[in-house]
Scaffold this motif. Structure first.
Motif, PDB file in Angstrom:
ATOM      1  N   VAL A  32       0.806  -1.194  -0.019  1.00  0.00           N
ATOM      2  CA  VAL A  32      -0.087  -0.105  -0.124  1.00  0.00           C
ATOM      3  C   VAL A  32       0.825   1.240  -0.031  1.00  0.00           C
ATOM      4  CG1 VAL A  32      -1.559   1.311   1.540  1.00  0.00           C
ATOM      5  CG2 VAL A  32      -1.769  -1.059   1.090  1.00  0.00           C
ATOM      6  N   SER A  33       2.032   1.373   0.723  1.00  0.00           N
ATOM      7  CA  SER A  33       2.609   2.436   0.863  1.00  0.00           C
ATOM      8  C   SER A  33       3.367   2.863  -0.531  1.00  0.00           C
ATOM      9  CB  SER A  33       3.733   2.317   2.105  1.00  0.00           C
ATOM     10  OG  SER A  33       4.645   3.407   2.068  1.00  0.00           O
ATOM     11  N   SER A  34       4.006   1.715  -0.922  1.00  0.00           N
ATOM     12  CA  SER A  34       4.588   1.728  -2.495  1.00  0.00           C
ATOM     13  C   SER A  34       3.624   2.141  -3.558  1.00  0.00           C
ATOM     14  CB  SER A  34       5.193   0.215  -2.605  1.00  0.00           C
ATOM     15  OG  SER A  34       6.268   0.178  -1.716  1.00  0.00           O
ATOM     16  N   GLY A  66      12.311  -2.614   4.672  1.00  0.00           N
ATOM     17  CA  GLY A  66      11.619  -3.206   3.630  1.00  0.00           C
ATOM     18  C   GLY A  66      10.886  -2.213   2.560  1.00  0.00           C
ATOM     19  N   ILE A  67      10.380  -1.187   3.102  1.00  0.00           N
ATOM     20  CA  ILE A  67       9.860  -0.011   2.218  1.00  0.00           C
ATOM     21  C   ILE A  67      10.724   0.647   1.474  1.00  0.00           C
ATOM     22  CG2 ILE A  67       8.506   2.054   2.316  1.00  0.00           C
ATOM     23  CD1 ILE A  67       6.703   0.849   4.470  1.00  0.00           C
ATOM     24  N   ILE A  68      11.870   1.055   1.995  1.00  0.00           N
ATOM     25  CA  ILE A  68      12.950   1.841   1.750  1.00  0.00           C
ATOM     26  C   ILE A  68      13.589   0.773   0.441  1.00  0.00           C
ATOM     27  CG2 ILE A  68      15.113   2.625   1.851  1.00  0.00           C
ATOM     28  CD1 ILE A  68      14.225   3.360   4.614  1.00  0.00           C
ATOM     29  N   SER A  69      14.048  -0.325   0.530  1.00  0.00           N
ATOM     30  CA  SER A  69      14.645  -1.243  -0.336  1.00  0.00           C
ATOM     31  C   SER A  69      13.643  -1.279  -1.479  1.00  0.00           C
ATOM     32  CB  SER A  69      15.273  -2.401   0.240  1.00  0.00           C
ATOM     33  OG  SER A  69      16.145  -2.029   1.261  1.00  0.00           O
ATOM     34  N   GLY A  70      12.520  -1.737  -1.164  1.00  0.00           N
ATOM     35  CA  GLY A  70      11.451  -2.079  -2.191  1.00  0.00           C
ATOM     36  C   GLY A  70      11.141  -1.336  -3.161  1.00  0.00           C
ATOM     37  N   GLN A  71      10.940   0.076  -2.540  1.00  0.00           N
ATOM     38  CA  GLN A  71      10.594   1.119  -3.489  1.00  0.00           C
ATOM     39  C   GLN A  71      11.913   1.644  -4.174  1.00  0.00           C
ATOM     40  OE1 GLN A  71       8.816   4.640  -1.572  1.00  0.00           O
ATOM     41  NE2 GLN A  71       7.148   3.528  -0.495  1.00  0.00           N
TER      42      GLN A  71
END
Length: 304
Positions: free
Chosen positions: A225-227, A283-288
């Motif tokens: 959702v965040s991404s 995870g959000i930082i790396s994934g985005q």
């Protein structure tokens, strides 16, 4: 689109190279953390002063940037609050979703603006960084104080961190230099220019070196959702706001680029210090950062 991909490809290749070199322990020791520190405190401020100090930015641009950025942050905050009302995540989880949805990576911002829009775009995005970073820090701190359950957050250390931020200092000094048309003595330019040339490639490689791909295991709904909100929703929302405000040209391109960028690596530090969900934030930082290699060319190709 092919021209845009050609311009952006070096940005993403440098990020991947930084990650690979870090995994291969090259050049060894604690090189990459020190390289990031050197880039943050020396190279990027030098580049901002040099590039922005030579720019001819109309006085009206400063007001337009301020209005647009405040509108962007207000609209995105309302969207993220609406998502929280739907999903009802625990406070620490929402704090990471919020940071992932609204913050941006300054290194990638400056690099992509320089690659795609040249020195004029780099100057505009440097002004936007000087305006947006303090507002983002204040907004995220207020969010933590409300949802993370850690009690009152002290604003003095936050204010100190903002006013001592090297990127903000470099942008402000560069704007001052540009506004008063001071110019650079050849000796000063001879020092700043090579430092400026080194900033973007090393900065991007340090972004790659900081990726934590293990944090992506078992990617959760808050991550998705965040991404989606950051990499797709925010650029679309920004394009609509720019149209509503009657803005056009490079100003709109810079705003959409800012909105389309992956979240800031410093979000992890804030999550760890103020009671957020730090593993989710990693995870959000790396994934985005990885997803942005696909979404940025697509969104800019559609919206520019």
């Amino acid at each position: 689109m092919p021209v845009m991909i050609q311009a952006l490809l070096p940005v993403f290749v440098l990020i991947l190279l930084g990650h690979l070199f870090r995994r291969w322990h090259f050049p060894g020791g604690d090189f990459w953390p020190q390289a990031e520190r050197f880039t943050y405190y020396v190279l990027f401020p030098a580049m901002l002063i040099f590039k922005l100090g030579q720019a001819q930015v109309p006085a009206s641009a400063y007001g337009d940037i301020l209005v647009l950025i405040v509108s962007m942050l207000a609209a995105m905050t309302l969207l993220l609050i609406a998502l929280q009302w739907i999903w009802r995540w625990p406070g620490p989880v929402f704090s990471s979703v919020f940071q992932g949805g609204i913050r941006f990576n300054s290194y990638v911002a400056l690099a992509t603006a320089g690659m795609l829009l040249g020195d004029d775009g780099l100057s505009l995005i440097a002004i936007a960084v000087a305006v947006k970073v303090p507002l983002l820090n204040l907004l995220c701190i207020l969010m933590f104080s409300v949802v993370a359950g850690q009690g009152a957050v002290k604003l003095k250390p936050v204010f100190k961190a903002v006013v001592s931020n090297p990127l903000i200092i470099g942008s402000v000094v560069g704007m001052f230099w540009s506004y008063f048309q001071i110019g650079f003595h050849p000796l000063v330019a001879g020092i700043l220019e090579p430092l400026s040339d080194l900033a973007l490639p090393l900065g991007l490689m340090t972004v790659g070196a900081g990726l934590q791909l293990k944090a992506l295991r078992g990617a959760s709904m808050p991550f998705l959702v965040s991404s989606m909100a950051k990499l797709v929703g925010f650029p679309l929302l920004t394009a609509g706001l720019a149209l509503l405000l009657g803005l056009e040209g490079m100003m709109v391109q810079v705003a959409i680029l800012l909105a389309a960028l992956p979240t800031a690596t410093s979000s992890y530090i804030l999550a760890r210090q103020l009671g957020g969900d730090a593993p989710l934030m990693a995870g959000i930082i790396s994934g985005q950062t990885l997803l942005a290699m696909v979404t940025i060319p697509l969104l800019l190709g559609i919206l520019w």
